[in-house]
Scaffold this motif. Structure first.
Motif, PDB file in Angstrom:
ATOM      1  N   PRO A 280       0.838  -1.213   0.000  1.00 31.41           N
ATOM      2  CA  PRO A 280       0.000   0.000   0.000  1.00 31.41           C
ATOM      3  C   PRO A 280       0.865   1.253   0.000  1.00 31.41           C
ATOM      4  N   TRP A 281       0.344   2.327  -0.537  1.00 32.79           N
ATOM      5  CA  TRP A 281       1.119   3.560  -0.670  1.00 32.79           C
ATOM      6  C   TRP A 281       1.518   4.124   0.687  1.00 32.79           C
ATOM      7  N   TRP A 282       0.745   3.779   1.745  1.00 33.71           N
ATOM      8  CA  TRP A 282       1.057   4.340   3.062  1.00 33.71           C
ATOM      9  C   TRP A 282       2.082   3.503   3.841  1.00 33.71           C
ATOM     10  N   SER A 283       2.597   2.452   3.244  1.00 34.85           N
ATOM     11  CA  SER A 283       3.577   1.611   3.938  1.00 34.85           C
ATOM     12  C   SER A 283       4.811   2.423   4.308  1.00 34.85           C
ATOM     13  N   SER A 284       5.337   2.170   5.481  1.00 34.45           N
ATOM     14  CA  SER A 284       6.505   2.901   5.959  1.00 34.45           C
ATOM     15  C   SER A 284       7.761   2.453   5.224  1.00 34.45           C
ATOM     16  N   PRO A 285       8.807   3.304   5.214  1.00 37.19           N
ATOM     17  CA  PRO A 285      10.071   2.903   4.588  1.00 37.19           C
ATOM     18  C   PRO A 285      10.636   1.622   5.195  1.00 37.19           C
ATOM     19  N   ALA A 286      10.451   1.415   6.512  1.00 34.83           N
ATOM     20  CA  ALA A 286      10.960   0.204   7.154  1.00 34.83           C
ATOM     21  C   ALA A 286      10.273  -1.041   6.603  1.00 34.83           C
ATOM     22  N   THR A 290      12.085  -4.072   4.450  1.00 39.08           N
ATOM     23  CA  THR A 290      11.973  -5.491   4.788  1.00 39.08           C
ATOM     24  C   THR A 290      11.500  -6.297   3.591  1.00 39.08           C
ATOM     25  N   ARG A 291      10.517  -5.792   2.875  1.00 36.85           N
ATOM     26  CA  ARG A 291      10.023  -6.485   1.689  1.00 36.85           C
ATOM     27  C   ARG A 291      11.110  -6.593   0.628  1.00 36.85           C
ATOM     28  N   ARG A 292      11.863  -5.522   0.431  1.00 38.77           N
ATOM     29  CA  ARG A 292      12.907  -5.559  -0.602  1.00 38.77           C
ATOM     30  C   ARG A 292      13.997  -6.552  -0.235  1.00 38.77           C
ATOM     31  N   SER A 295      12.753 -10.108  -0.817  1.00 31.68           N
ATOM     32  CA  SER A 295      12.711 -10.437  -2.247  1.00 31.68           C
ATOM     33  C   SER A 295      14.112 -10.700  -2.789  1.00 31.68           C
ATOM     34  N   ILE A 296      15.077  -9.897  -2.347  1.00 30.66           N
ATOM     35  CA  ILE A 296      16.458 -10.097  -2.805  1.00 30.66           C
ATOM     36  C   ILE A 296      16.995 -11.430  -2.313  1.00 30.66           C
ATOM     37  N   TYR A 297      16.754 -11.755  -1.034  1.00 32.55           N
ATOM     38  CA  TYR A 297      17.208 -13.035  -0.496  1.00 32.55           C
ATOM     39  C   TYR A 297      16.583 -14.195  -1.275  1.00 32.55           C
TER      40      TYR A 297
END
Length: 394
Positions: A280-286, A290-292, A295-297
């Motif tokens: 969602p657009w309101w998701s925090s940078p933290a 974590t999601r990024r 996904s990289i792992y």
């Protein structure tokens, strides 16, 4: 009166304290038995009310609505005494002490300030204050029986609480670091200025007793200490709360930017079972960070069958020959292995059985791995697929 403190400063600081109080309410609901947190929330709430009630426009409105001249005086003074009591309650719960002693001291503090608040209201109704005073009440009625005692009660009660809070905040600031230390020192200064506010008013009251017309201390000098005190108290409470969140957000945004090259390299690698839905657009940078990282792992693990240890070793040696430090050479080697694995994945049947002992998915290696993608050694590998060439000695 025609002059006095500006309403804007009172309302601004009051709104800021109430806003910070609202931020802490969810934590109070979860930890209802936490006396320390309860004291903080009460202090913030009462501090906000104090600033609202102390504004001249608020005083005039309360008097007009109730139809009682100076009705706002015991109302505001009760809030000020409560502020001192909440400060002391905060101190009692902060200081190291056995739980039983802390509870007993808390009860004594609550009882003492409850009596002070009751005394303020009783003395007002017993006394006689028929002439409305918006900004000079303390000086004008300093010699009036019962009203005089009411003024002294609130000034002493508030002064003791704010002085003790200032001292404790300064002592604690020497034992902690970071934003908490900065916030405590700001609070110490803010409470010290509030003590100056009380002292100035007490001097004006004493002047009234001795026949001096020091009314300017009440409506001109004292507000000069109250305004910066209010701002410092707001900043002191807000800095550890908002400052830590801002710092975390800045660190998260920085890491998101640093991981950008690695994410772009791996975003087309299929990862069965991994979730890559949009946040969602309101998701925090933290949360985004974590999601990024996840996904990289997942992508790095999906490339395991395609890692070539020979590429890793060749690029590492080439990087060392080009003058890279050991850590940079290792990161470049792992990045090269990832780039080669991404290409090899598109060639059916061209896989490998294992990975180097130090895989590129280990914790803490993602940012160096992402930075290494811009290494000149990798640029050569992209332009000329195959074994990197070692630098020839001159």
């Amino acid at each position: 009166m025609s002059h006095g403190p500006d309403n804007t400063a009172f309302y601004t600081c009051g709104a800021a304290l109430l806003l910070i109080c609202l931020v802490k309410v969810p934590a109070l609901v979860r930890r209802g038995r936490d006396m320390l947190l309860s004291a903080v929330v009460l202090l913030l709430f009462d501090g906000g009310l104090v600033f609202f009630f102390a504004a001249p426009d608020s005083i005039a409105t309360i008097n007009r609505v109730t139809g009682v001249p100076n009705f706002a005086a015991p109302f505001a003074y009760s809030a000020l005494a409560f502020f001192g009591g909440a400060s002391l309650l905060l101190i009692i719960n902060w200081r190291p002490a056995p739980p039983d002693r802390t509870r007993r001291a808390s009860r004594v503090c609550i009882a003492a300030y409850s009596l002070a608040i009751i005394a303020i209201n009783v003395l007002f109704w017993v006394g006689h204050a028929p002439v409305e005073q918006l900004t000079l009440f303390d000086w004008y009625y300093a010699g009036t029986p019962f009203i005089r005692e009411m003024i002294l009660t609130y000034l002493v009660a508030q002064g003791v609480g704010t002085m003790a809070t200032s001292v404790l905040c300064w002592r604690w600031s020497r034992e902690v670091t970071g934003l908490l230390r900065a916030g405590l020192r700001i609070l110490a200064a803010g409470y010290a200025l509030h003590v100056c506010y009380d002292v100035i008013k007490l001097v004006a009251v004493y002047g009234r007793w001795t026949g001096h017309r020091w009314s300017f201390l009440v409506d001109q000098v004292a507000p000069q200490a109250a305004a910066p005190s209010a701002a410092l108290v707001v900043c002191g409470f807000g800095l550890p709360l908002a400052g830590s969140r801002v710092a975390r957000s800045v660190r998260s945004v920085t890491q998101l930017r640093e991981l950008g090259p690695l994410w772009r390299e791996l975003k087309h690698v299929p990862t069965p079972g991994a979730t890559r839905t949009s946040l969602p657009w309101w998701s925090s940078p933290a949360v985004r960070l974590t999601r990024r990282k996840t996904s990289i792992y997942d992508a790095l693990l999906a490339l395991v069958p395609y890692y070539d240890t020979a590429v890793h070793e060749q690029v590492r040696r080439a990087a060392l020959d080009h003058g890279h430090e050991e850590a940079d050479a290792e990161a470049a080697a792992e990045a090269a292995m990832v780039v080669a694995a991404c290409r090899r994945r598109h060639r059916p049947g061209d896989g490998f059985a294992g990975t180097p002992a130090a895989g590129p998915w280990r914790p803490g290696a993602l940012v160096p791995l992402s930075r290494a993608l811009s290494s000149p050694v990798l640029s050569s590998l992209r332009e000329h697929p195959g074994a990197p060439q070692r630098k020839q000695p001159s």
